[in-house]
Design a protein around this motif. Structure first.
Motif, PDB file in Angstrom:
ATOM      1  N   CYS A   8       0.861  -1.185   0.000  1.00  0.00           N
ATOM      2  CA  CYS A   8       0.000   0.000   0.000  1.00  0.00           C
ATOM      3  C   CYS A   8       0.900   1.238   0.000  1.00  0.00           C
ATOM      4  CB  CYS A   8      -0.897  -0.020   1.240  1.00  0.00           C
ATOM      5  SG  CYS A   8      -1.802   1.514   1.530  1.00  0.00           S
ATOM      6  N   LEU A  10       0.366   4.073   1.136  1.00  0.00           N
ATOM      7  CA  LEU A  10       0.236   4.902   2.336  1.00  0.00           C
ATOM      8  C   LEU A  10       0.749   4.237   3.601  1.00  0.00           C
ATOM      9  CD1 LEU A  10      -3.239   6.527   1.623  1.00  0.00           C
ATOM     10  CD2 LEU A  10      -0.973   7.530   1.324  1.00  0.00           C
ATOM     11  N   CYS A  11       0.376   2.972   3.837  1.00  0.00           N
ATOM     12  CA  CYS A  11       0.776   2.321   5.101  1.00  0.00           C
ATOM     13  C   CYS A  11       1.839   1.240   4.913  1.00  0.00           C
ATOM     14  CB  CYS A  11      -0.446   1.736   5.804  1.00  0.00           C
ATOM     15  SG  CYS A  11      -1.151   0.300   4.951  1.00  0.00           S
ATOM     16  N   GLN A  12       2.150   0.915   3.665  1.00  0.00           N
ATOM     17  CA  GLN A  12       3.170  -0.078   3.308  1.00  0.00           C
ATOM     18  C   GLN A  12       2.804  -1.529   3.640  1.00  0.00           C
ATOM     19  OE1 GLN A  12       5.739   0.796   1.333  1.00  0.00           O
ATOM     20  NE2 GLN A  12       4.696   2.767   1.403  1.00  0.00           N
ATOM     21  N   LYS A  13       1.545  -1.776   4.054  1.00  0.00           N
ATOM     22  CA  LYS A  13       1.130  -3.166   4.274  1.00  0.00           C
ATOM     23  C   LYS A  13       1.018  -3.871   2.920  1.00  0.00           C
ATOM     24  CE  LYS A  13      -1.575  -2.288   8.431  1.00  0.00           C
ATOM     25  NZ  LYS A  13      -2.928  -2.071   8.937  1.00  0.00           N
ATOM     26  N   ASP A  35      -8.229  -0.385   4.194  1.00  0.00           N
ATOM     27  CA  ASP A  35      -8.175   0.340   5.472  1.00  0.00           C
ATOM     28  C   ASP A  35      -7.811   1.803   5.258  1.00  0.00           C
ATOM     29  OD1 ASP A  35      -8.830  -1.905   6.900  1.00  0.00           O
ATOM     30  OD2 ASP A  35      -6.768  -2.388   7.492  1.00  0.00           O
ATOM     31  N   CYS A  36      -6.787   2.048   4.447  1.00  0.00           N
ATOM     32  CA  CYS A  36      -6.369   3.427   4.175  1.00  0.00           C
ATOM     33  C   CYS A  36      -7.444   4.177   3.396  1.00  0.00           C
ATOM     34  CB  CYS A  36      -5.045   3.454   3.414  1.00  0.00           C
ATOM     35  SG  CYS A  36      -3.618   3.058   4.458  1.00  0.00           S
ATOM     36  N   LYS A  39     -10.324   5.584   5.412  1.00  0.00           N
ATOM     37  CA  LYS A  39     -10.065   6.717   6.317  1.00  0.00           C
ATOM     38  C   LYS A  39     -10.363   8.066   5.675  1.00  0.00           C
ATOM     39  CE  LYS A  39      -6.546   4.217   8.926  1.00  0.00           C
ATOM     40  NZ  LYS A  39      -5.115   4.058   9.186  1.00  0.00           N
ATOM     41  N   PRO A  59      -6.363  11.924   8.179  1.00  0.00           N
ATOM     42  CA  PRO A  59      -5.658  11.142   7.150  1.00  0.00           C
ATOM     43  C   PRO A  59      -5.366  11.971   5.888  1.00  0.00           C
ATOM     44  CG  PRO A  59      -7.425   9.850   8.110  1.00  0.00           C
ATOM     45  CD  PRO A  59      -7.588  11.249   8.632  1.00  0.00           C
TER      46      PRO A  59
END
Length: 197
Positions: A8, A10-13, A35-36, A39, A59
Motif C-alpha cells: 500500500c 500509504l501504510c506499506q502493508k 483500510d487506508c 479513512k 488522514p
C-alpha cells in the motif's frame, strides 16, 4: 490464478491482487489498501458550481503533507481512479490551477497537474500565477483580501470551463482563477477540487 504482492502506498502493508488476463486491461489497479481508503471522508458537496471529492480530515492532512511538502510525487496515484471516474466524461474544458514558475522549480512538480496526469485526465494550461505567495501561510482574512493571483496565458474561447485544484479552503484561489477566465471571455466557469477544507 497468480497473486501479485505490492505494498500500500500509504501504510506499506502488503496489498495482494489477483493476476489474470483481465489485469492487463485494468486501467487503475489498486494501490492503497481498503483500510487506508476507508479513512478518507467523501465530501457531501451539493453546489452545482463547485464539487469536491473529499473532506479534509487527519488522514487527508497526512496525505497532503507527504505529497506536497515531502515531495512524494508517487502519491498522486492514490486518488487516480476516483478523479478519473469524476472527470472522464467532462464536456467542459478542464484548466489546472498552476504554480508560480519559481515555486515549481523549488518543488520540482505541480501537485495539481500530477493529480490529473495520474488520473489520465487532459487539461489545458490557460492560467499563470502572478505571485509566489502561498495561500496556506495566510490567515482567512488575508486570503479573502488577496489581490488577483492569476492572469490568462493563451486564448480563452467563449466556451464552458472547469477549474481543478487540490484543495478548497476559503475559495479565494478558485474564485481568482474563475474571474481571470470569465474576464478573458469564458462563457461559464465551474470548479472541482480533490479536497474541501
Amino acid at each position: 490464478m497468480l497473486k501479485e504482492v505490492h505494498n500500500c502506498l500509504l501504510c506499506q502493508k502488503p496489498l495482494q491482487t489477483q493476476v489474470s488476463w483481465l489485469t492487463f486491461f485494468e486501467r487503475f489497479p489498486p494501490i492503497i489498501c481498503a483500510d487506508c481508503e476507508g479513512k478518507f471522508e467523501l465530501s457531501a458537496d451539493t453546489d452545482p458550481d463547485h464539487r469536491s471529492l473529499y473532506q479534509y480530515n487527519e488522514p487527508m492532512k497526512d496525505f497532503l503533507h507527504r505529497y506536497k511538502f515531502l515531495y512524494d510525487v508517487v502519491l498522486a496515484k492514490v486518488f487516480q481512479r476516483k478523479l478519473h471516474d469524476l472527470l472522464k466524461n467532462e464536456k467542459r474544458i478542464i484548466v489546472a490551477v498552476p504554480m508560480h514558475p519559481e515555486k515549481l522549480l523549488e518543488r520540482t512538480f505541480s501537485p495539481v497537474e500530477e493529480l490529473l496526469n495520474a488520473a489520465k485526465i487532459s487539461y489545458t494550461p490557460l492560467l499563470e500565477k502572478t505571485t509566489t505567495d502561498t495561500q496556506s501561510k495566510k490567515t482567512r482574512e488575508e486570503r479573502l483580501n488577496t489581490p488577483q493571483l492569476f492572469r490568462t496565458a493563451g486564448e480563452v474561447k467563449a466556451a464552458h470551463y472547469v477549474v481543478f485544484d487540490d484543495i478548497y479552503t476559503t475559495g479565494t484561489t478558485i474564485e481568482h482563477a474563475k474571474r481571470a477566465l470569465l474576464e478573458a471571455g469564458a462563457k461559464s466557469v465551474a470548479s472541482v477540487t480533490l479536497i474541501r477544507g
